[in-house]
Design an enzyme around this catalytic site. Structure first.
Site, PDB file in Angstrom:
ATOM      1  N   GLY A   1     -44.439  -7.130  19.993  1.00 10.87           N
ATOM      2  CA  GLY A   1     -45.516  -6.138  20.006  1.00 10.87           C
ATOM      3  C   GLY A   1     -45.787  -5.691  18.589  1.00 10.87           C
ATOM      4  N   ARG A   2     -44.780  -5.010  17.999  1.00  8.26           N
ATOM      5  CA  ARG A   2     -44.876  -4.549  16.615  1.00  8.26           C
ATOM      6  C   ARG A   2     -45.260  -5.677  15.668  1.00  8.26           C
ATOM      7  NH1 ARG A   2     -41.541  -0.538  14.472  1.00  8.26           N
ATOM      8  NH2 ARG A   2     -40.190  -0.822  16.278  1.00  8.26           N
TER       9      ARG A   2
ATOM     10  N   CYS B   1     -47.272  22.277  10.819  1.00  9.64           N
ATOM     11  CA  CYS B   1     -46.320  23.348  10.487  1.00  9.64           C
ATOM     12  C   CYS B   1     -44.890  22.904  10.763  1.00  9.64           C
ATOM     13  CB  CYS B   1     -46.675  24.616  11.254  1.00  9.64           C
ATOM     14  SG  CYS B   1     -48.226  25.346  10.713  1.00  9.64           S
TER      15      CYS B   1
ATOM     16  N   TYR C   1     -46.953   1.774  17.429  1.00  7.25           N
ATOM     17  CA  TYR C   1     -46.355   3.049  17.851  1.00  7.25           C
ATOM     18  C   TYR C   1     -46.979   4.292  17.221  1.00  7.25           C
ATOM     19  CZ  TYR C   1     -43.110  -0.175  19.873  1.00  7.25           C
ATOM     20  OH  TYR C   1     -42.589  -1.215  20.591  1.00  7.25           O
TER      21      TYR C   1
END
Length: 468
Positions: free
Chosen positions: A320-321, A393, A423
């Site tokens: 996938g990656r 933040c 991702y």
């Protein structure tokens, strides 16, 4: 502006020393090709991807934005398809999925692996043949399994004894036979981050070979009339560069495969070796080409099969990656530049951009490293060691931990971070009520939005208002 391996940089007095592998680039306006999609290049300082100048794209689509190089994605898909000829290659949808990408996967001849009802819905909406789908997940609900079976999903990778019971009940009710694979844990310690290592014993995925749970699962599947056991599945983790992990896993899984044949008289036709093939996020990373991976993994499997005296099962993998990761970069606009004095007189330059952990949580979650480049102009200013941070933040809201950027980087500049296809959009959030960025596909000088930017109306759509 990307990292290099040049060692021994002479630090000026008071300068901040980055990681040992990081040193100023020889050409501050050049790209390191291994980190970028194949069409990416600089033209008079402007980053160009898919024939589209990023500055022009930003003028139309604003920032932050994911820029996906369609030709690069398709080329990497074909490289796995052709490099692993004779295998079934499943694109791991969890890395990134939308209907356009699902269509590209099907057009390039790959199968598709999903792990939720939502991913299944996207795949079906894109017209992917259900028979070419695999379904993963460690806690598939009864309704999710029922739908997968009813839609004719090609294989379901079972992950627990409870799931086997659920599937047996569903197939009896629907009077069908569902092909399944049993996911096993091989007890392999992959050399990767703890959160993305998935084949050691103490984690949520799979059934242990060592404890006997895997063999118990096999017996239960074989005893269920509505289930057809296709084989065993093993996945050792993600961002893997060392083939030794695959070797140990293959040895243990094939030993179980042989034991099933000896003790139960059943020769399983298939075995899945998983995915997790690494990509280059910085110049520290040196990924292998798909054809080289295929040769090495096939050699490993053939060697183990010969040692066990068994025929090689039909093999499948799940990249996938390695397909979508390098195909995409994220483009930001610089908002503030803040030199911060540190102990010892050193100074770190904090460059704040208009995104952050809401569009890329991997740096905060996995200690992931990224590179970046000044994307909208050339600069001859001496480089300074910078940290690119987001606008949220959180002190941990870091996009690029260490990178050399021109000393004249300023508000309004464009920065691009490569290798963000995997991702980042999939794990994006509305933290601080941020709006998730669009995905803009580029090809042959044209850009088209394949996932639009969220709007305030999207953000408020599920906010039902005050009670009363």
């Amino acid at each position: 502006m990307s990292t290099t391996h040049e060692a021994g940089w002479a630090h000026a007095p008071g300068a901040l020393r980055g990681p040992a592998w990081l040193s100023p680039p020889a050409d501050p306006n050049a790209l390191v090709p291994s980190l970028w999609s194949r069409t990416a290049h600089k033209r008079d300082g402007d980053l160009v991807v898919g024939g589209v100048a990023v500055a022009d794209l930003v003028a139309e689509h604003n920032t932050p934005a994911y820029v996906l190089d369609e030709d690069d994605f398709r080329a990497r898909a074909r490289a796995f398809r052709d490099g692993f000829a004779g295998y079934d290659v499943y694109y791991a949808a969890k890395a990134f999925l939308c209907t356009a990408v699902a269509g590209w996967v099907a057009e390039e001849g790959l199968h598709l692996d999903v792990c939720s009802d939502g991913e299944l819905t996207v795949a079906l909406r894109a017209g992917v043949d259900p028979a070419r789908l695999g379904y993963h997940g460690n806690n598939k609900t009864h309704p999710e399994l029922r739908r997968a079976v009813a839609e004719g999903v090609g294989r379901i990778v079972v992950d627990s004894l409870v799931e086997i019971e659920r599937l047996a009940q569903i197939t009896a009710e629907l009077d069908v036979v569902q092909p399944v694979m049993v996911r096993v844990t091989a007890g392999v310690e992959a050399h990767t981050h703890e959160y993305i290592a998935t084949a050691h014993e103490d984690q949520k995925f799979g059934l242990s070979i060592t404890s006997g749970d895997a063999m118990d699962a096999v017996r239960r599947v074989l005893a269920a009339p509505g289930l057809r056991l296709q084989g065993l599945h093993s996945h050792i983790g993600s961002q893997i560069f060392d083939a030794s992990g695959f070797e140990v896993a293959a040895r243990r899984v094939l030993a179980l495969h042989a034991r099933i044949a000896d003790e139960l008289g059943v020769t399983l036709p298939e075995m899945d070796l998983g995915g997790g093939f690494g990509i280059a996020y910085t110049t520290q990373d040196d990924p292998s080409e798909p054809a080289d991976l295929a040769a090495e993994m096939t050699r490993i499997v053939d060697h183990e099969c010969r040692a066990l005296g068994i025929e090689r099962p039909h093999l499948s993998i799940e990249p996938g990656r390695a397909i979508v990761g390098p195909s995409t970069c994220t483009v930001y606009t610089v908002g503030t530049v803040k030199p911060v004095a540190l102990d010892g007189g050193a100074v770190r330059t904090y460059v704040s951009v208009d995104g952050g952990m809401s569009d890329n949580v991997r740096t905060a979650l996995y200690d992931a490293d990224y590179s970046c480049t000044l994307a909208g102009r050339a600069s001859d200013a001496p480089p300074v060691l910078a940290r690119v941070v987001g606008k949220h933040c959180e002190a941990g809201d870091v996009v690029v931990r260490d990178e050399f950027l021109p000393g004249d980087v300023r508000p309004g500049d464009l920065l691009a971070v490569p290798a963000t296809g995997a991702y980042c959009r999939s794990m994006a959030s509305n933290y601080n009520h941020a709006l998730r960025p669009p995905v803009v596909a580029v090809r042959d000088g044209r850009a088209r939005v394949i996932v639009r930017r969220e709007t305030v109306d999207d953000l408020l759509a599920t906010d039902v208002g005050a009670a009363g």
